[in-house]
Design a protein around this motif. Structure first.
Motif, mmCIF file in Angstrom:
data_model
loop_
_atom_site.group_PDB
_atom_site.id
_atom_site.type_symbol
_atom_site.label_atom_id
_atom_site.label_comp_id
_atom_site.label_asym_id
_atom_site.label_seq_id
_atom_site.Cartn_x
_atom_site.Cartn_y
_atom_site.Cartn_z
ATOM 1 N N HIS A 188 0.823 -1.212 0.000
ATOM 2 C CA HIS A 188 0.000 0.000 0.000
ATOM 3 C C HIS A 188 0.855 1.259 0.000
ATOM 4 O O HIS A 188 0.533 2.250 -0.682
ATOM 5 C CB HIS A 188 -0.945 0.007 1.216
ATOM 6 C CG HIS A 188 -2.077 -0.968 1.114
ATOM 7 N ND1 HIS A 188 -1.929 -2.302 1.414
ATOM 8 C CD2 HIS A 188 -3.370 -0.805 0.713
ATOM 9 C CE1 HIS A 188 -3.085 -2.920 1.236
ATOM 10 N NE2 HIS A 188 -3.993 -2.022 0.796
ATOM 11 N N MET A 189 1.960 1.240 0.751
ATOM 12 C CA MET A 189 2.789 2.445 0.870
ATOM 13 C C MET A 189 3.530 2.760 -0.413
ATOM 14 O O MET A 189 3.960 3.920 -0.634
ATOM 15 C CB MET A 189 3.790 2.274 2.020
ATOM 16 C CG MET A 189 3.142 2.164 3.399
ATOM 17 S SD MET A 189 2.274 3.655 3.906
ATOM 18 C CE MET A 189 3.624 4.802 4.049
ATOM 19 N N GLN A 190 3.740 1.775 -1.287
ATOM 20 C CA GLN A 190 4.458 2.074 -2.530
ATOM 21 C C GLN A 190 3.655 2.960 -3.466
ATOM 22 O O GLN A 190 4.181 3.475 -4.459
ATOM 23 C CB GLN A 190 4.834 0.763 -3.231
ATOM 24 C CG GLN A 190 3.660 -0.039 -3.772
ATOM 25 C CD GLN A 190 4.085 -1.410 -4.306
ATOM 26 O OE1 GLN A 190 5.279 -1.756 -4.233
ATOM 27 N NE2 GLN A 190 3.146 -2.160 -4.844
ATOM 28 N N GLU A 191 2.386 3.200 -3.130
ATOM 29 C CA GLU A 191 1.579 4.135 -3.915
ATOM 30 C C GLU A 191 2.033 5.582 -3.720
ATOM 31 O O GLU A 191 1.687 6.469 -4.513
ATOM 32 C CB GLU A 191 0.104 3.987 -3.520
ATOM 33 C CG GLU A 191 -0.522 2.651 -3.894
ATOM 34 C CD GLU A 191 -0.601 2.473 -5.405
ATOM 35 O OE1 GLU A 191 -0.764 3.486 -6.118
ATOM 36 O OE2 GLU A 191 -0.477 1.319 -5.871
ATOM 37 N N MET A 192 2.801 5.849 -2.660
ATOM 38 C CA MET A 192 3.288 7.218 -2.419
ATOM 39 C C MET A 192 4.166 7.709 -3.563
ATOM 40 O O MET A 192 4.170 8.898 -3.918
ATOM 41 C CB MET A 192 4.072 7.279 -1.103
ATOM 42 C CG MET A 192 3.216 7.154 0.148
ATOM 43 S SD MET A 192 4.210 7.328 1.642
ATOM 44 C CE MET A 192 4.742 9.034 1.488
ATOM 45 N N THR A 193 4.924 6.790 -4.158
ATOM 46 C CA THR A 193 5.833 7.192 -5.238
ATOM 47 C C THR A 193 5.071 7.569 -6.504
ATOM 48 O O THR A 193 5.600 8.282 -7.372
ATOM 49 C CB THR A 193 6.808 6.047 -5.549
ATOM 50 O OG1 THR A 193 6.059 4.878 -5.915
ATOM 51 C CG2 THR A 193 7.652 5.721 -4.326
ATOM 52 N N ASN A 194 3.844 7.099 -6.623
ATOM 53 C CA ASN A 194 3.032 7.419 -7.805
ATOM 54 C C ASN A 194 2.056 8.574 -7.553
ATOM 55 O O ASN A 194 1.250 8.900 -8.424
ATOM 56 C CB ASN A 194 2.247 6.186 -8.261
ATOM 57 C CG ASN A 194 3.157 5.016 -8.599
ATOM 58 O OD1 ASN A 194 4.248 5.230 -9.128
ATOM 59 N ND2 ASN A 194 2.713 3.803 -8.302
ATOM 60 N N ASP B 2 11.914 9.494 -4.160
ATOM 61 C CA ASP B 2 11.303 9.297 -5.472
ATOM 62 C C ASP B 2 10.382 10.448 -5.877
ATOM 63 O O ASP B 2 9.815 10.420 -6.964
ATOM 64 C CB ASP B 2 10.502 7.985 -5.463
ATOM 65 C CG ASP B 2 11.395 6.775 -5.211
ATOM 66 O OD1 ASP B 2 12.567 6.824 -5.632
ATOM 67 O OD2 ASP B 2 10.925 5.798 -4.590
ATOM 68 N N MET B 3 10.224 11.408 -4.995
ATOM 69 C CA MET B 3 9.375 12.560 -5.326
ATOM 70 C C MET B 3 10.214 13.667 -5.952
ATOM 71 O O MET B 3 11.343 13.916 -5.515
ATOM 72 C CB MET B 3 8.701 13.089 -4.055
ATOM 73 C CG MET B 3 7.728 12.116 -3.409
ATOM 74 S SD MET B 3 6.964 12.863 -1.950
ATOM 75 C CE MET B 3 6.026 11.480 -1.327
ATOM 76 N N LYS B 4 9.644 14.311 -6.918
ATOM 77 C CA LYS B 4 10.335 15.431 -7.556
ATOM 78 C C LYS B 4 9.979 16.766 -6.902
ATOM 79 O O LYS B 4 10.822 17.650 -6.763
ATOM 80 C CB LYS B 4 10.000 15.486 -9.041
ATOM 81 C CG LYS B 4 10.484 14.275 -9.810
ATOM 82 C CD LYS B 4 10.135 14.382 -11.286
ATOM 83 C CE LYS B 4 10.626 13.198 -12.084
ATOM 84 N NZ LYS B 4 10.301 13.288 -13.515
#
Length: 1068
Positions: A904-910, A970-972
């Motif tokens: 679920h937390m890997q959705e943060m990168t998207n 991973d955030m710009k």
């Protein structure tokens, strides 16, 4: 003491004794010299005073002499008078003797003239005296039958036998030619038979403890070491027969043991030989004992000799009070044996005096089996009657003592398994009854087992006491046989008196012996046991070797089909030995003594009336009573009969257990195990929604039905092992077989839930397994007795580093695919329930294994050890396997929840956090994750303890915090509303985890506060950020501080040398 101390002075003149003691003893010297005293007075200055002193001493002595003379004066006078009378009488006697001499001389002169006439008169007087004596004997002999009948009526059998023997001896030696006594001879012959019947009937009653002097009460004790004692019967000094072990031991302790040295020869007095044939025989006697003298002694007349005899007989038992004193009576009087043993000795002595030993032995043999059968049956009927009375009393509200055996039996048929239900709605009774091959009554320790054991204890107790009497009688008869053989056989010829009925000694006793009685007793006990077990003796013996050979894939030999194994026949196909009965025995059978023969098919014992259930599983309750019975029988047997105890009832029961009970039990319990683990509901977790976990199985611990049933079956099988310690190793092997099958079934269920899932594959990796051992949360896992948890006590730095490293490894697995996760909550609940159930079974197995080990170690000391090998594995090792699988289930659940969090937390990168307005709710993936955590926690709560829940859900917080912080890389770009959204996500996560009671909310808050602090640093100006870094150098890593500078934040200016300045601060 002074010379004058004994002077007879009156009390009022006791001063004279003091005065005279002051006189110098020189005056009483044997050779008195007066000259020194005269010279002393003449040379004294006061001559008158010295003379006066001597005068006073002289007066004192005269006064003492006067007192002495006065005291002895009357005695002197009487002595003088007596002497005068003696002198007068002597003179008169001298004159009388002179006159008598003259008269005798004249009488001699007159008698010499009539010598021939006087001789004729003397001869006539002797003849008349003999005639009178003969008439007196005839008169007394005519009264003997009536007197014998009176003694029989008074049960004075020994006195009656004595009188009969003496009367027959008089008729044979002194009154042979008197034809008028022919009727008396006939009556005495008839009375011999009557005496024999009465004595034999009384002996029979006392043999089976139904007589007047029988022992009342039980002699069998619960302790295996307390063996009932029999009175010591030491046989004659010429007896070559070995005594029993107990007799030898008691004889060594008690030197007053009874000596039966054969006052009478073992032959009949009336002509019947010892073996029953009519031959000429006589009783050895030291003199011509007249009937008058014996009758006078029997009647205890007023003579001095009779008074002395009466004084001795006052110490005799009551049944010997009217007997004539002889060596046997004196031996009985001095013996310390119990009354019932003395009575048996008296009856055997009577039979020997009558010469009826062979006939008596034959009849005892004939009546032995029917009597034992009747004894057992009557005892069971008594139990049944008391059972009915107990039920009646209970129906009327009366309370009967709980210690009563029959009160327990009264409750058996109304016994029902408690309808106990756990809080989750599962009936324990239904689960156990569905898989157990036996009912609760027949289970180890069940009421049927208790009832069977107590009933058999009671019956075997009675049999032991009966055999105790047979040992006494058998040893006495063997002693008589040895005397008979020694007297008629040259000493150079060896005599072998064996228990075999075909031997000479057994023929002499009519086939009766200790060995024969033991064989029949054990045969009847075996028949009773077969009835209780619902097994036929023939099938139990013949099929045993066949069953063993079938299990070993061998063809049984003919010898084994006959019940023999390894040279030892354990089959109880007892057929009573053919008894060769002499002519007297045949006559007795014709006279009505014939009873039901031993080979006649007998009825059952009626044990079903007192036992709620019968069947093969009662072998466990029969085992210990039979062992105790065998030990007590062996302690009573003489040395030459010791082999009989080894080949008897114990061998049958042990072989029955080995060849029938154990294979049947294995098949039945194997079916039960298969049914328990193959049932659809066996591994189906069931729990009420609102229930909470309780560690007590009685209060609703939700153990899987399959494992609960296996635990029950394991305890039940080990309960059989405790009841039969000799076969504990075999039963432990059965348990291990069942545990192996169950473990494989649990492993299969576990693999069905985790197969091809990423969490299962991860816990199998060596690096992750090592890191999970170093994780502090591994302390919540069940402790394995091995190297598994040796590294838990590592330093804090190592544990933190291990936790970070494990989190990094999991993060590196991204992206995580949903198909690699266990998305079915039922499988997760199954893993949780399986883990708790496996731990419950492991703890139970461990406790049972320790008990089984103690039982196995105790077998060698208490019972005869068997040759079977010990189990290759211990139950404790099986407990470790179960516990290891339970730990694997918990590890899978922990890793699964961590992977679910990362999924679920890997959705943060998207997600782009550049919203232009503040959102009121957390992100959807956070809402989905928290809802899933809450739901799974609620679903698992009834199945695992709070500690295990802490372990399963405790790894979520660290992974979520680390994933949130790593997501910034991973955030710009991110704006203020994005920071607030991430903080809102962390708060939602904190609330969800804090709602789990087992998790430490402070630790969760501390970890997620770190996430919020990290993202709030994005709202700070660069200089303020530097100041924060300076104060909190170690709060975040250098890479994490660098990510703060790399992300674009609208409105924040970052100088070009920002990284160098931050690096300088961190390097300090």
């Amino acid at each position: 003491m002074g010379v004058f101390d004994e002077l007879p002075l009156p009390p009022e003149k006791s001063y004279l004794r003091e005065e005279i003691s002051r006189i110098d003893e020189i005056w009483i010297a044997a050779r008195f010299d007066s000259l020194p005293h005269v010279v002393h007075i003449l040379t004294s200055k006061d001559r008158d005073g010295a003379a006066q002193f001597l005068k006073e001493q002289s007066d004192l002595i005269e006064e003492v002499v006067d007192e002495v003379v006065q005291s002895y004066h009357s005695g002197f006078n009487r002595a003088i008078q007596n002497y005068s009378q003696i002198l007068r009488l002597f003179s008169e006697s001298t004159e009388s003797i002179g006159i008598l001499k003259v008269d005798l001389a004249e009488a001699k002169k007159h008698l010499s003239a009539r010598n021939k006439q006087l001789h004729q008169l003397w001869y006539r007087s002797v003849t008349l005296r003999n005639i009178i004596s003969l008439l007196d004997q005839i008169e007394d002999i005519a009264k003997v039958p009536a007197r014998i009948e009176k003694l029989i009526a008074e049960k004075q059998y020994y006195a009656a036998v004595q009188l009969h023997v003496q009367s027959i001896m008089m008729l044979e030696r002194g009154l042979q030619t008197v034809g008028a006594l022919q009727d008396v001879r006939s009556e005495l012959t008839k009375l011999r038979g009557v005496l024999f019947y009465k004595i034999l009937e009384d002996l029979h009653a006392h043999l089976y403890n139904k007589g007047e002097y029988s022992v009342a009460g039980s002699t069998m004790l619960e302790n295996d070491d307390d063996v009932p004692t029999t009175a010591s019967v030491a046989l004659t000094t010429h007896n070559s027969q070995p005594l029993s072990r107990r007799t030898r031991s008691l004889k060594g302790d008690n030197q007053t043991s009874l000596q039966i040295d054969g006052s009478y020869r073992p032959g009949s007095v009336d002509g019947g030989s010892f073996d029953g044939r009519d031959e000429e025989g006589a009783l050895d006697s030291n003199g011509e004992a007249t009937l008058d003298g014996s009758m006078a002694t029997t009647r205890i007349n007023s003579s001095d000799a009779a008074k002395d005899a009466g004084g001795a007989l006052r110490q005799m038992p009551t049944w010997l009070l009217n007997s004539t004193p002889d060596e046997f009576l004196e031996t009985i009087r001095k013996s310390d044996a119990p009354h019932h043993v003395k009575y048996l000795q008296t009856m055997v002595e009577c039979l020997c005096m009558l010469g009826k030993v062979s006939a008596a032995g034959a009849i005892i043999c004939q009546r032995l089996r029917p009597t034992i059968h009747e004894t057992i049956t009557s005892k069971i009927k008594a139990h049944a009657d008391l059972l009915n009375s107990s039920r009646s009393s209970i129906a009327h509200g009366y309370r009967i003592g709980t210690g009563d055996l029959h009160f327990v039996k009264g409750q058996l048929e109304s016994y029902q398994l408690p309808k106990q239900k756990r809080k989750n709605g599962i009936s324990i009774a239904g689960t156990l009854l569905a898989v157990s091959p036996v009912s609760p009554l027949m289970a180890p320790g069940g009421k049927a087992q208790v009832a069977a054991k107590e009933l058999l204890d009671s019956i075997l107790d009675a049999v032991v006491r009966i055999f105790e009497n047979h040992v006494v009688v058998g040893e006495l008869l063997e002693a008589k046989v040895s005397q008979h053989v020694d007297l008629n056989t040259p000493k150079s010829v060896p005599v072998d008196v064996s228990w075999n009925p075909d031997s000479e000694a057994s023929q002499v006793t009519g086939g009766y012996s200790i060995g024969f009685s033991l064989t029949v007793l054990q045969s009847e006990c075996q028949q009773l046991i077969c009835e209780i077990l619902r097994a036929t003796p023939e099938a139990a013996s013949a099929d045993a070797a066949v069953q063993t050979a079938r299990l070993a894939n061998k063809v049984p030999s003919k010898e084994k089909r006959d019940g023999s194994e390894n040279g030892l026949s354990f089959a109880f196909r007892f057929t009573d030995a053919t008894i060769s009965i002499p002519n007297q025995g045949v006559d007795l059978v014709r006279q009505g003594w014939n009873r039901k023969g031993p080979n006649v098919l007998q009825e059952g014992y009626g044990s079903a009336a007192v036992l709620p259930e019968e069947g093969i599983y009662l072998a466990a309750s029969i085992y210990r009573p039979v062992l105790q019975f065998t030990d007590k029988i062996a302690s009573m047997l003489p040395t030459k009969y010791s082999q009989l105890s080894n080949d008897g009832l114990q061998a049958f029961v042990e072989n029955f257990v080995k060849d029938h009970f154990l294979p049947t039990m294995f098949v039945d319990y194997r079916k039960g195990v298969q049914q328990a683990i193959s049932s659809p509901a066996a591994f189906r977790p069931r729990a009420h929604v609102v229930t909470t976990y309780n560690p007590s199985i009685e209060k609703g611990r939700p153990v899987l039905q399959g494992l609960l049933a296996i635990d029950y079956l394991t305890k039940e099988v080990l309960g059989w092992a405790q009841a039969m310690p000799k076969f504990a190793n075999d039963l432990v092997k059965y348990v291990q077989t069942f545990l192996e099958r169950t473990y494989e079934r649990c492993r299969t269920s576990y693999m069905e839930a985790v197969l091809e899932k990423q969490s299962y594959m991860l816990i199998g990796r060596h690096d992750i397994e090592k890191l999970m051992r170093l994780d502090p949360s591994s302390a919540y896992l069940p402790n394995l007795q091995g190297p598994f948890n040796l590294e838990i006590n590592s330093s804090d730095a190592e544990t933190i580093e291990a936790e970070q490293e494990l989190s990094e490894l999991l993060l590196n697995l991204r992206p995580i695919k949903q198909e690699n996760l266990i998305h079915d909550d039922n499988k997760l609940i199954l893993l949780a329930s399986l883990s708790d159930s496996l731990e419950y079974v492991a703890d139970s197995i461990e406790r049972l294994g320790q008990t089984a080990q103690r039982t196995s170690n105790h077998v060698g000391g208490e019972y005869h050890s068997r040759s079977n090998s010990a189990p290759t594995r211990s139950l404790v090792s099986f407990a470790q396997d179960y516990r290891k699988l339970a730990i694997d289930c918990l590890k899978v659940l922990r890793v699964e929840m961590q992977l679910e969090t990362l999924f679920h937390m890997q959705e943060m990168t998207n997600t782009e956090y550049l919203d232009d307005q503040d959102a009121e709710e957390p992100d959807d993936f956070i809402i989905s994750l928290t809802a899933q955590i809450t739901r799974r926690d609620e679903e698992m709560a009834p199945f695992i303890s709070n500690v295990k829940r802490n372990y399963i859900f405790g790894g979520i917080c660290g992974v979520a915090a680390n994933a949130s912080i790593k997501a910034l890389a991973d955030m710009k770009s991110i704006n203020l509303f994005g920071v607030q959204q991430i903080c809102r996500n962390s708060i939602a996560m904190e609330q969800a985890l804090a709602a789990i009671p087992s998790i430490n909310s402070e630790a969760v808050q501390q970890r997620l506060d770190r996430v919020r602090t990290y993202y709030e640093l994005l709202n700070m100006p660069f200089e303020a950020l530097l100041a924060f870094i300076t104060e909190h150098v170690h709060l975040f890593t250098a890479a994490e501080y660098a990510n703060l500078l790399n992300v674009q934040v609208p409105g924040r200016e970052v100088p070009p040398d920002a990284h160098e300045r931050v690096s300088e601060i961190l390097s300090v």
